[in-house]
Design a protein around this motif. Structure first.
Motif, PDB file in Angstrom:
ATOM      1  N   MET B   1       0.891  -1.202  -0.179  1.00 61.78           N
ATOM      2  CA  MET B   1      -0.128   0.060   0.134  1.00 61.78           C
ATOM      3  C   MET B   1       0.898   1.199   0.068  1.00 61.78           C
ATOM      4  O   MET B   1       1.975   1.111   0.741  1.00 61.78           O
ATOM      5  CB  MET B   1      -0.936   0.011   1.120  1.00 61.78           C
ATOM      6  N   ARG B   2       0.551   2.281  -0.721  1.00 63.83           N
ATOM      7  CA  ARG B   2       1.254   3.421  -0.910  1.00 63.83           C
ATOM      8  C   ARG B   2       0.338   4.490  -0.677  1.00 63.83           C
ATOM      9  O   ARG B   2      -0.924   4.603  -0.531  1.00 63.83           O
ATOM     10  CB  ARG B   2       1.720   3.523  -2.295  1.00 63.83           C
ATOM     11  N   GLN B   3       1.059   5.628  -0.539  1.00 61.53           N
ATOM     12  CA  GLN B   3       0.286   6.962  -0.149  1.00 61.53           C
ATOM     13  C   GLN B   3      -0.650   7.214  -1.403  1.00 61.53           C
ATOM     14  O   GLN B   3      -0.438   6.993  -2.302  1.00 61.53           O
ATOM     15  CB  GLN B   3       1.288   8.310  -0.210  1.00 61.53           C
ATOM     16  N   GLY B   4      -1.861   7.607  -0.833  1.00 65.07           N
ATOM     17  CA  GLY B   4      -2.770   8.096  -1.985  1.00 65.07           C
ATOM     18  C   GLY B   4      -3.496   6.985  -2.283  1.00 65.07           C
ATOM     19  O   GLY B   4      -4.630   7.159  -2.881  1.00 65.07           O
ATOM     20  N   ASP B   5      -3.359   5.824  -2.112  1.00 65.18           N
ATOM     21  CA  ASP B   5      -4.001   4.452  -2.363  1.00 65.18           C
ATOM     22  C   ASP B   5      -5.311   4.570  -1.717  1.00 65.18           C
ATOM     23  O   ASP B   5      -5.398   5.101  -0.419  1.00 65.18           O
ATOM     24  CB  ASP B   5      -3.461   3.187  -1.911  1.00 65.18           C
ATOM     25  N   LEU B   6      -6.363   4.036  -2.447  1.00 65.41           N
ATOM     26  CA  LEU B   6      -7.646   3.758  -1.633  1.00 65.41           C
ATOM     27  C   LEU B   6      -7.589   2.474  -1.182  1.00 65.41           C
ATOM     28  O   LEU B   6      -7.246   1.360  -1.580  1.00 65.41           O
ATOM     29  CB  LEU B   6      -8.797   3.885  -2.873  1.00 65.41           C
ATOM     30  N   LEU B  19     -10.749   4.100   2.768  1.00 63.43           N
ATOM     31  CA  LEU B  19      -9.644   4.872   3.270  1.00 63.43           C
ATOM     32  C   LEU B  19      -8.895   5.441   2.200  1.00 63.43           C
ATOM     33  O   LEU B  19      -8.367   4.519   1.455  1.00 63.43           O
ATOM     34  CB  LEU B  19      -9.128   4.304   4.612  1.00 63.43           C
ATOM     35  N   TYR B  20      -8.501   6.686   2.041  1.00 62.72           N
ATOM     36  CA  TYR B  20      -7.310   7.198   1.125  1.00 62.72           C
ATOM     37  C   TYR B  20      -6.042   7.496   2.171  1.00 62.72           C
ATOM     38  O   TYR B  20      -6.251   8.270   2.923  1.00 62.72           O
ATOM     39  CB  TYR B  20      -7.833   8.564   0.485  1.00 62.72           C
ATOM     40  N   LEU B  21      -5.302   6.580   1.831  1.00 61.14           N
ATOM     41  CA  LEU B  21      -4.113   6.738   2.633  1.00 61.14           C
ATOM     42  C   LEU B  21      -3.166   8.242   2.639  1.00 61.14           C
ATOM     43  O   LEU B  21      -2.972   8.501   1.362  1.00 61.14           O
ATOM     44  CB  LEU B  21      -2.868   5.733   2.447  1.00 61.14           C
ATOM     45  N   THR B  22      -3.150   8.748   3.599  1.00 62.80           N
ATOM     46  CA  THR B  22      -2.306   9.965   3.400  1.00 62.80           C
ATOM     47  C   THR B  22      -1.144   9.697   4.735  1.00 62.80           C
ATOM     48  O   THR B  22      -1.603  10.160   5.838  1.00 62.80           O
ATOM     49  CB  THR B  22      -3.207  11.179   3.945  1.00 62.80           C
ATOM     50  N   PRO B  23      -0.308   9.354   4.533  1.00 63.02           N
ATOM     51  CA  PRO B  23       0.736   8.774   5.508  1.00 63.02           C
ATOM     52  C   PRO B  23       1.522  10.313   5.974  1.00 63.02           C
ATOM     53  O   PRO B  23       2.977  10.644   6.058  1.00 63.02           O
ATOM     54  CB  PRO B  23       1.841   8.098   4.660  1.00 63.02           C
ATOM     55  N   ASP B  24       0.718  10.864   6.947  1.00 64.48           N
ATOM     56  CA  ASP B  24       1.358  12.068   7.762  1.00 64.48           C
ATOM     57  C   ASP B  24       1.179  11.299   9.146  1.00 64.48           C
ATOM     58  O   ASP B  24       0.393  10.541   9.310  1.00 64.48           O
ATOM     59  CB  ASP B  24       0.981  13.291   7.379  1.00 64.48           C
ATOM     60  N   ASN B  25       1.569  12.118   9.974  1.00 63.36           N
ATOM     61  CA  ASN B  25       1.520  11.596  11.281  1.00 63.36           C
ATOM     62  C   ASN B  25       0.442  11.959  12.066  1.00 63.36           C
ATOM     63  O   ASN B  25       0.049  11.508  13.073  1.00 63.36           O
ATOM     64  CB  ASN B  25       2.734  12.012  12.218  1.00 63.36           C
ATOM     65  N   PHE B  26      -0.420  12.453  11.342  1.00 69.32           N
ATOM     66  CA  PHE B  26      -1.737  13.118  12.063  1.00 69.32           C
ATOM     67  C   PHE B  26      -3.063  12.224  11.570  1.00 69.32           C
ATOM     68  O   PHE B  26      -4.044  12.262  12.420  1.00 69.32           O
ATOM     69  CB  PHE B  26      -2.000  14.612  11.726  1.00 69.32           C
ATOM     70  N   SER B  27      -2.804  11.647  10.389  1.00 64.11           N
ATOM     71  CA  SER B  27      -4.063  10.831   9.840  1.00 64.11           C
ATOM     72  C   SER B  27      -4.390   9.430  10.772  1.00 64.11           C
ATOM     73  O   SER B  27      -3.510   8.628  10.616  1.00 64.11           O
ATOM     74  CB  SER B  27      -4.148  10.580   8.328  1.00 64.11           C
ATOM     75  N   GLY B  34      -9.995   0.318  17.492  1.00 67.43           N
ATOM     76  CA  GLY B  34      -8.997   0.961  17.856  1.00 67.43           C
ATOM     77  C   GLY B  34      -8.629   2.069  16.912  1.00 67.43           C
ATOM     78  O   GLY B  34      -9.525   2.240  16.026  1.00 67.43           O
ATOM     79  N   ASP B  35      -7.688   2.651  17.137  1.00 68.14           N
ATOM     80  CA  ASP B  35      -7.095   3.758  16.256  1.00 68.14           C
ATOM     81  C   ASP B  35      -6.120   3.222  15.321  1.00 68.14           C
ATOM     82  O   ASP B  35      -5.088   2.732  15.866  1.00 68.14           O
ATOM     83  CB  ASP B  35      -6.711   4.846  17.268  1.00 68.14           C
ATOM     84  N   PHE B  36      -6.051   3.539  14.088  1.00 71.24           N
ATOM     85  CA  PHE B  36      -5.012   3.275  13.061  1.00 71.24           C
ATOM     86  C   PHE B  36      -4.639   4.189  12.254  1.00 71.24           C
ATOM     87  O   PHE B  36      -5.241   5.138  11.778  1.00 71.24           O
ATOM     88  CB  PHE B  36      -5.663   2.111  12.124  1.00 71.24           C
ATOM     89  N   HIS B  37      -3.336   4.288  12.489  1.00 63.74           N
ATOM     90  CA  HIS B  37      -2.461   5.406  11.879  1.00 63.74           C
ATOM     91  C   HIS B  37      -2.155   5.264  10.335  1.00 63.74           C
ATOM     92  O   HIS B  37      -1.762   3.802  10.228  1.00 63.74           O
ATOM     93  CB  HIS B  37      -1.042   5.559  12.550  1.00 63.74           C
TER      94      HIS B  37
END
Lengths: 705, 303
Positions: B1-6, B19-27, B34-37
């Motif tokens: 999985m990469r950034q921006g992936d659905l 989910l659209y992946l935005t790999p910053d530390n806040f998303s 539970g909570d998934f970063h």
RNA sequence: CACCCGUAGCUCAGUUGGUUAGAGCAUCAGACUGUUAAUCUGGGUGUCGACGGUUCGACCCCGUCCGGGUGA
């Protein structure tokens, strides 16, 4: 010339100077070519069209800039677009062309193009100029990723395949004029150009001289100017300006053809056999109103596999080969008689020969109904109601009367006709139609149609039917829930005559790979042969025995590697061997390692055992679908999938499909749902974590037995 | 999985989110497990479990972290996870429609209306990568949303386009040569003429309507313009649950090896299988009637 | 701020398909028994928190608010 890395997109600069109608065909072409990354240089006005289709566009200049300019051609004053065309065609402003070339070079320096294509308005002057920018420019026609044959004609109406080495290998860097000279072609004078523009289909239609625009196969189109204006009003595109069809059989007397180009094409065709210049498909001028041009339905080629729907509600497969005959009514007909017919065409018999017909002609309705209430209370069946005897009917037939006429005569000759109720009349007509008005309809053998045909055929055989028939809607479910798509690698087990395997292959296309595992001596490809698959697509289907696959999948990795080495050594030894034996084990090992994108299983064996053997070959996050006649074995497989932690979204369903008769005030369900539609089990494989807890917290009690 | 992936998140059998992946530390994706970063998804293959950073342990200790399965999107999963803007065409119906439209790689198919885009992705899968889906939606907001959503979900403009247009009034635009058309409209009979002109002769048409009255008018319109093989079907699906066989018998169990074992094999009282399938009560009811036909082989007026 | 949950008089319904027309308790009725009661059996008019909106359409849709919970 270095071999190209096929995984990288081919960067193509396409220079399309002309109206939207000129740009659109190319833009459409490029937008659907995989692995081609085009940058389209065009007029500013066409940029939006191109960008809307997700491609890069660079505006070279705007028509607006030329709005004020005008020129006089053969007495006519040309402004705006006409001026631009004239400018391009007659090179009135070559300095600006150089500016454009400079702009393109700029892009090329920033990021080199693999190929450059040039289209101009002025085909007769310079048809097409392909510029080789780098040393490593590949010949597109030899690039397997843009195999012209894979492009369906009907899907690409205004399509050029511009990969025409012989015709289009002039180098732009030598300049226009030089290119023309090298091609030995004279530059058209303005007067000639104007004369030529009068010979448009529309102009021809206005003059009342209908010209057929259908070029007999093979067809080659070498120039176009399609205008998309006014499409909203007409609901379709129409051709406004000139078309040039260059075919080996081209005959248009009142127009001077580009004999040289035609000769070049012919020579090329003669040399290469088939050239992938696909174009307009075939277009036909519509006889009403404006001279709109429309595409034709797909047609039957010699050798094609055809599916026939017949008047007695059955299906049959025939190949359009000289040796093949089929029955219509009681008549034997040669299958080659169907060549060139459109898929979907209906045929009936007249004078013992096939004649095309329509559905309306087959639906006989005699006389207006008089709604008097009638029933058969007064009917006394003495078998003398029909005044027409057998000889009279035979006579009519031999005179070549249509079936409809015979039925009409029968109704007239029937003494009881008038006493029949509407329903019994309809029934009577239906019965007579079956006898005197047999028909067949040629259908394109698509996955759905073939599944339907096999299903109907198997159902018709009653208790004696062999093998299994899978209902078309179940096939649809298998493809959908398996997420089978073009380019996918799919492992198939098919105990349904190859209907499932064929459907999967159709969906996967030539870029896909299908491994068909078989349970017996050899793979059942019966139905697969009924599709009109290309050789490449047929080649994409590999077969292997299911038990070999099972053995390989249960083998430890190290041993599997050792086997590979062994096989490689053995292969090295018999290099002289003309026909190396097929190594099913190696095939299976390769598939297990490469991992499939989907498993589509329709086994007659226990589904769980097939599932266990094939699941290791499935990529995670991909789907497995299993078709079965019986619920219980699938229930067991379901439980295993769910409880083993191999898969999520485990789903076991039975699909119901019901036909409806839709007529005004008479809509109702048509027939009872067919029994034994079968069951479909599907699941999505996940990465299994061995340390993960079992999916169920509380252990299930082990079932008894 | 990469950034921006659905990414499709599997939370339960019929609990699926996206989910659209935005790999910053806040998303962070928050669920009951539970909570998934987002960063924890990146680099893992599709089909993997992703574990929660915190939470998810209902009353339990920290040792039992919650997890979810991250799946690659498919049209079927997307239909379960997508944001509804309209009622969607169920994947069950979509599969049958795609089959009857004879779609395959390279075909051009028209659709109207776009709705939530569930059907569009099914069509796109069938004609990808060299075919095209031209979708038309008469609601401007929905058309705009869909046009943004498609490229984001990996459906590039070269494959799927969505245009704001009322096909009943204005037809299908430039299209003149499509292979198939799918109508999901309140009044499909108004669009069949336009559809026929937008398709090649002999192309396929499918219409999706919930009511018989709609179907009747549509069929009449189709026959009017000379369509052939007009057929209307309804598709339903019965789903099963599987449970271990816990049925106990009234009769005492015969000890193994008893002489009546032979008789038993031949008769109906062979042991029941270990697992039994039971139809789930929530079988989806009627969705819609699917009408299919082949468009005329010749344009009107031609002989 | 995010997520989850609001249904019977009361209390609930499982960490990945036991899950929202299902239960338990209570209550009531019946049966039975050395009858202040136990046991067994059976029964239920359930606004699915409230209000809006969306969908041609079945909704497992959306928004706001109320109450409860979980986690940052």
């Amino acid at each position: 010339m270095a071999a190209r890395d096929e995984t990288k997109p081919l960067r193509v600069a396409a220079i399309l100077i002309g109206s939207l109608g000129d740009v659109a065909p190319f833009a459409d072409l490029f937008s659907r070519l995989p692995r081609v990354e085009p940058t389209i240089f065009c007029l500013d006005e066409a940029v939006a069209y191109v960008e809307k289709r997700g491609m890069a566009a660079v505006g070279l200049f705007s028509i607006e800039t030329w709005k004020e300019n005008e020129t006089t051609l053969d007495g006519a004053t040309l402004t705006g677009m006409d001026f631009v065309k004239a400018w391009i065609r007659h090179m009135l402003a070559p300095a600006t062309l150089d500016d454009c070339v400079a702009k393109i070079r700029e892009h090329h320096v920033a990021r080199p193009f693999d190929a450059l294509l040039y289209q101009t308005q002025a085909f007769p002057v310079v048809p097409f100029v392909k510029i080789e920018v780098t040393e490593s420019v590949p010949n597109l026609i030899r690039n397997p990723s843009v195999d012209c044959a894979s492009v369906p004609t009907c899907a690409m109406p205004y399509l050029w395949h511009a990969y025409y080495e012989t015709v289009f290998t002039l180098l732009l860097e030598n300049g226009w004029r030089e290119a023309c000279e090298r091609h030995g072609r004279e530059i058209e004078t303005p007067a000639q150009g104007y004369q030529r523009s009068l010979h448009t289909p529309r102009a021809a239609a206005r003059r009342g001289t209908r010209r057929s625009f259908i070029a007999p196969r093979p067809r080659y189109l070498i120039g176009n100017d399609v205008c998309f204006s006014d499409c909203a009003a007409t609901g379709g595109a129409h051709v406004l300006a000139h078309d040039f069809l260059a075919t080996p059989r081209w005959r248009v007397d009142d127009e001077a053809p580009d004999a040289e180009a035609a000769a070049a094409v012919e020579a090329f065709v003669a040399e290469h056999g088939r050239v992938g210049l696909v174009c307009f498909g075939s277009m036909r001028a519509r006889g009403v109103g404006e001279a709109y041009l429309f595409l034709e339905a797909a047609r039957i080629n010699p050798g094609d596999s055809i599916l026939l729907a017949t008047s007695n509600d059955t299906y049959q497969f025939v190949d359009a080969k000289p040796s093949v005959k089929f029955r219509i009514g009681k008549q034997q007909v040669k299958a080659t008689d169907l060549v060139d017919a459109s898929f979907g065409q209906l045929f009936t018999l007249q004078n013992k020969a096939l004649v095309p017909t329509t559905r309306d002609a087959l639906n006989i309705t005699l006389e207006a109904s008089n709604n008097n209430k009638k029933d058969n209370r007064d009917l006394d069946d003495d078998n003398k109601a029909q005044s027409l005897d057998a000889d009279a009917i035979k006579d009519m037939r031999s005179r070549g009367e249509t079936g409809a006429a015979i039925i009409g005569a029968l109704a007239e000759g029937s003494a009881t006709w008038d006493s029949k109720t509407e329903f019994s009349k309809a029934k009577w007509l239906k019965r007579k139609a079956k006898k005197y008005l047999p028909w067949v309809q040629v259908l394109e053998p698509t996955a759905n149609a073939i599944a339907e045909a096999y299903f109907v055929r198997a159902a018709g055989k009653g208790r004696r039917r062999k093998g299994r028939a899978v209902r078309p809607d179940a096939v649809a479910q298998l493809l959908a829930r398996g997420n089978v798509r073009a380019g996918a690698r799919v492992v198939v087990v098919d105990a349904c005559h190859g209907v499932v395997a064929g459907a999967v292959a159709e969906r996967c296309g030539e870029r896909g790979n299908v491994l068909l595992l078989y349970e017996g001596q050899q793979a059942t490809m019966d139905a697969v042969k009924k599709f009109n698959f290309s050789d490449a697509l047929r080649g994409a289907i590999a077969t292997a025995p299911a038990d070999v696959f099972y053995a390989e999948s249960s083998r430890p990795e190290a041993e599997s590697l050792a086997r590979d080495a062994e096989a490689a050594a053995a292969a090295a030894e018999r290099t002289e061997d003309a026909r190396p034996r097929r190594d099913h084990g190696a095939t299976c090992r390769a598939w297990l390692r490469a991992r499939a994108h989907a498993l589509v299983l329709a086994p007659s064996l226990d589904p769980l055992s097939v599932l266990r053997a094939t699941l290791p070959a499935l990529h995670p996050s991909c789907a497995v679908v299993v078709y079965g006649d019986h619920l219980e074995p699938l229930a067991r497989a379901f439980a295993w999938l769910r409880d083993s932690g191999h898969a999520v979204r485990v789903q076991l369903t039975e699909t119901w499909q019901r036909d409806f008769q839709i007529l005004e005030n008479r809509s109702h369900p048509d027939m009872a749902m067919t029994a034994n539609a079968g069951y479909v089990l599907s699941a999505i494989k996940v990465v299994r974590e061995d340390d993960a807890e079992p999916s169920r917290k509380r252990p299930r009690e082990e079932p008894e037995g | 999985m990469r950034q921006g992936d659905l990414v499709i998140l599997y939370l339960g059998h019929d609990n699926v989110d996206h989910l659209y992946l935005t790999p910053d530390n806040f998303s962070i994706y928050n669920s009951k497990f539970g909570d998934f970063h987002h960063v924890d998804f990146v680099g893992k293959p599709f089909g993997s479990r992703v574990y929660a950073r915190s939470g998810g342990g209902r009353g339990g200790g920290d040792d039992k972290k919650g997890w979810i399965v991250a799946l690659a999107p498919t049209p079927e999963l997307w239909a379960m996870a997508l944001p509804h803007r309209t009622q969607i065409v169920q994947p069950l119906d979509a599969a049958v429609v795609c089959a009857h439209l004879d779609l395959r790689d390279g075909k051009v198919v028209l659709e109207s209306g776009t709705g939530s885009g569930a059907m569009t992705s099914c069509l796109a899968r069938c004609v990808a990568p060299t075919g095209r889906v031209l979708s038309f939606e008469f609601n401007g907001t929905r058309a705009a949303k869909a046009a943004v959503e498609f490229p984001r979900n990996g459906l590039p403009a070269s494959l799927v386009t969505c245009e704001h247009r009322d096909v009943c009034a204005d037809g299908f635009g430039d299209a003149a040569d499509a292979d198939a058309v799918f109508l999901d409209l309140p009044e499909p009979w108004l669009a069949v003429g336009h559809a026929a002109r937008a398709c090649r002769p002999g192309g396929r048409l499918a219409s999706y309507s919930p009511c018989v009255e709609q179907v009747a008018r549509t069929c009449a319109a189709l026959r009017e313009i000379g369509c052939d093989r007009v057929r209307t079907v309804e598709v339903r699906e019965k789903e099963f649950d599987v449970r271990p066989n816990a049925l106990r018998s009234l009769e005492p169990r015969a000890p193994d090896g008893e002489p009546d074992a032979k008789r038993r094999r031949a008769e109906a009282d062979a042991p029941l299988p270990g697992f039994l399938a039971k139809p789930l009560p929530d079988m989806r009811g009627h969705t819609a009637f699917l009408t299919f036909c082949t468009l005329p082989l010749r344009a009107a007026g031609e002989t």
